[in-house]
Design an enzyme around this catalytic site. Structure first.
Site, PDB file in Angstrom:
ATOM      1  N   GLU A 178       0.677  -1.132   0.076  1.00 32.41           N
ATOM      2  CA  GLU A 178      -0.075   0.072  -0.195  1.00 32.41           C
ATOM      3  C   GLU A 178       0.877   1.268  -0.019  1.00 32.41           C
ATOM      4  O   GLU A 178       0.964   2.078   0.885  1.00 32.41           O
ATOM      5  CB  GLU A 178      -1.149   0.060   1.352  1.00 32.41           C
ATOM      6  CG  GLU A 178      -1.994  -1.209   1.290  1.00 32.41           C
ATOM      7  CD  GLU A 178      -2.982  -1.108   2.356  1.00 32.41           C
ATOM      8  OE1 GLU A 178      -2.820  -0.133   3.297  1.00 32.41           O
ATOM      9  OE2 GLU A 178      -3.895  -1.612   2.222  1.00 32.41           O
ATOM     10  N   GLU A 366      -5.457  -8.538   1.208  1.00 34.39           N
ATOM     11  CA  GLU A 366      -5.969  -8.231   2.426  1.00 34.39           C
ATOM     12  C   GLU A 366      -7.496  -7.987   2.296  1.00 34.39           C
ATOM     13  O   GLU A 366      -8.015  -7.225   1.471  1.00 34.39           O
ATOM     14  CB  GLU A 366      -5.333  -6.934   3.008  1.00 34.39           C
ATOM     15  CG  GLU A 366      -4.114  -7.102   3.588  1.00 34.39           C
ATOM     16  CD  GLU A 366      -3.303  -5.748   4.239  1.00 34.39           C
ATOM     17  OE1 GLU A 366      -4.390  -4.939   4.492  1.00 34.39           O
ATOM     18  OE2 GLU A 366      -2.121  -5.899   4.301  1.00 34.39           O
TER      19      GLU A 366
END
Ligand code: FCB
Length: 456
Positions: A178, A366
């Site tokens: 991320e 995720e």
């Protein structure tokens, strides 16, 4: 909390419905679980430093001990095996392997990850290794961290070492976790380590992270035989607050920033400057050849989705003139993070990423939720987490049925852990941890997931 949660009735899916090659796993990150923050010559990371200021973190907590995974990895990996979990994603702490970020390697750190990898393989669990999940060595931050273009050299050397040390056994690699979050929260808002703020930090950090994302892939390709290389992106469906033109425009800008900023340059599309003009200022950090060096042909892309965002025009927010309308304000059902529970968002993101040309495989690396858990008589009856996971999985399945590419799903996360600025308060685990005693208790969601994985 908003209105009551929709029932999970009619789940009825089996893991085998997703096909024999679908990848199922759990995801973790070094700083959130390992603890042992200064054991065996580990160097300091930006999270070790950032958490020293108690104002930065909920109740002044830190990851010094966390889940003590450094000492308890055996218990945890054996537990994972007992829960039928076939794929385990974890990250390497750069400062455990190279305490100062560059230069001397730390044998104890190398041994630790060798033990973790070897035990996974013995247990029939496939390791998925993230090279960078936010814990930059502090020594490098002191030289400017992600704002310093030198990071390309530091990162290249680090990746080369990792590939050489572990690539004989680790085949699945994730370059960055991320980048939008660690540059946005860490170098623009100052809410995450290293706590820097403003465009002057954010823009160079973005450009260097985007270059490292591709560079990491190239180095792994050179050093690891038969590597399967990916990188991960945070993403959320963006909904305009109203049908007014300016809210629609605001939503477009937020989408460019939150969902498109890092994937598009890697595909050769450049930064999404058309929809977010401020990104033109990235040019200042460009060197000749950079456009080409932003590109890498990943074997898979990891998307990480938890919620959606509702976005509205705002005169007062600088640069982007858009703001998020928080979930509590909208009186919708939320998790403990105040994130809206909105399963359709994961479908929308799978569809949005499928629309790009050049993505070979897409994996949800995720997804998960924090709710208030109570441990009573050795049981955590976390119905809401189970519902959340099932509702999101139904949407993943819907995408698959529609013929969209979606090749795997990792739950965030295995055990409760240190949730960055929120400390230990939001528990995301399938396994409960009593942080006083380090006792592990499989929650009912974990019992459900382990049965689901073997089609029970
Ligand atoms: C993601 C992070 C992960 C965890 C979850 C809840 O943004 O990658 O480390 O904190 O959110």
């Amino acid at each position: 909390m908003g209105p009551s949660f929709s029932s999970e009735s009619g789940f009825g899916l089996k893991s085998s419905d997703f096909g024999p090659d679908f990848i199922w796993g759990v995801s973790t990150a070094a700083y959130q679980i390992e603890g042992a923050y200064n054991s065996d010559d580990k160097g300091e990371s930006i999270w070790d430093r950032f958490t020293m200021d108690y104002k930065n973190i909920h109740e002044g907590q830190n990851g010094q001990i966390a889940c003590d995974f450094y000492n308890r990895y055996k218990t945890d990996i054996l537990l994972m095996k007992s829960m039928n979990i076939p794929h385990f994603r974890f990250s390497l702490a750069w400062s455990r392997l190279i305490p100062k970020g560059q230069g001397k390697l730390n044998t104890a750190g190398i041994d630790f990850y060798n033990r973790v990898i070897d035990l996974c393989l013995e247990c029939g669990i496939t390791p998925w290794v993230t090279l960078y999940h936010w814990d930059l060595p502090q020594a490098l931050e002191e030289k400017g961290g992600w704002t310093n273009r030198e990071i390309l050299n530091w990162f290249e050397t680090y990746v080369r070492h990792c590939g050489r040390l572990f690539g004989d056994r680790v085949k699945n690699w994730i370059v960055l976790n991320e980048p939008m979050v660690f540059t946005g929260a860490g170098y623009f808002l100052g809410a995450h380590a290293p706590g820097k703020k403003g465009l002057k930090n954010f823009l160079p950090a973005v450009h260097h992270a985007a270059l490292c994302q591709a560079l990491g892939g190239k180095i792994l390709r050179e050093t690891v035989e038969n590597a399967i290389i990916g990188t991960t992106f945070s993403c959320s469906q963006i909904t305009p607050y109203s049908t007014k033109r300016r809210d629609i425009k605001a939503a477009k800008k937020a989408d460019a920033l939150l969902n498109r900023l890092f994937i598009e340059p890697s595909l050769g599309m450049g930064y999404p400057v058309k929809d977010l003009k401020i990104l033109r200022r990235l040019e200042k950090y460009h060197k000749p050849e950079d456009c080409k060096n932003l590109i890498f042909d990943y074997d898979f892309i990891g998307i990480q989705n938890y919620t959606r965002e509702v976005v509205k025009h705002s005169f007062t927010v600088p640069y982007i003139r858009s703001k998020l309308v928080s979930a509590p304000k909208r009186n919708v059902h939320t998790t403990l993070m105040d994130w809206e529970v909105y399963p359709k968002s994961i479908h929308a993101m799978i569809a949005q990423f499928n629309a790009y040309k050049g993505i070979k495989k897409l994996i949800v690396t995720e997804n998960g939720a924090a709710f208030e858990d109570t441990l009573i008589n050795n049981t955590v009856d976390d119905k809401r987490r189970q519902s959340y996971l099932k509702e999101y999985l139904k949407e993943v399945y819907r995408a698959k049925k529609e013929g969209l590419a979606i090749d795997g799903y990792f739950v965030w996360t295995f055990t409760d852990n240190f949730e960055w600025a929120e400390g230990y308060y939001p528990r995301f685990g399938l396994v409960h941890i009593d942080f006083e005693t380090q006792k592990r208790t499989i929650k009912n969601s974990g019992i459900w997931y382990s049965g689901f994985l073997v089609d029970q």
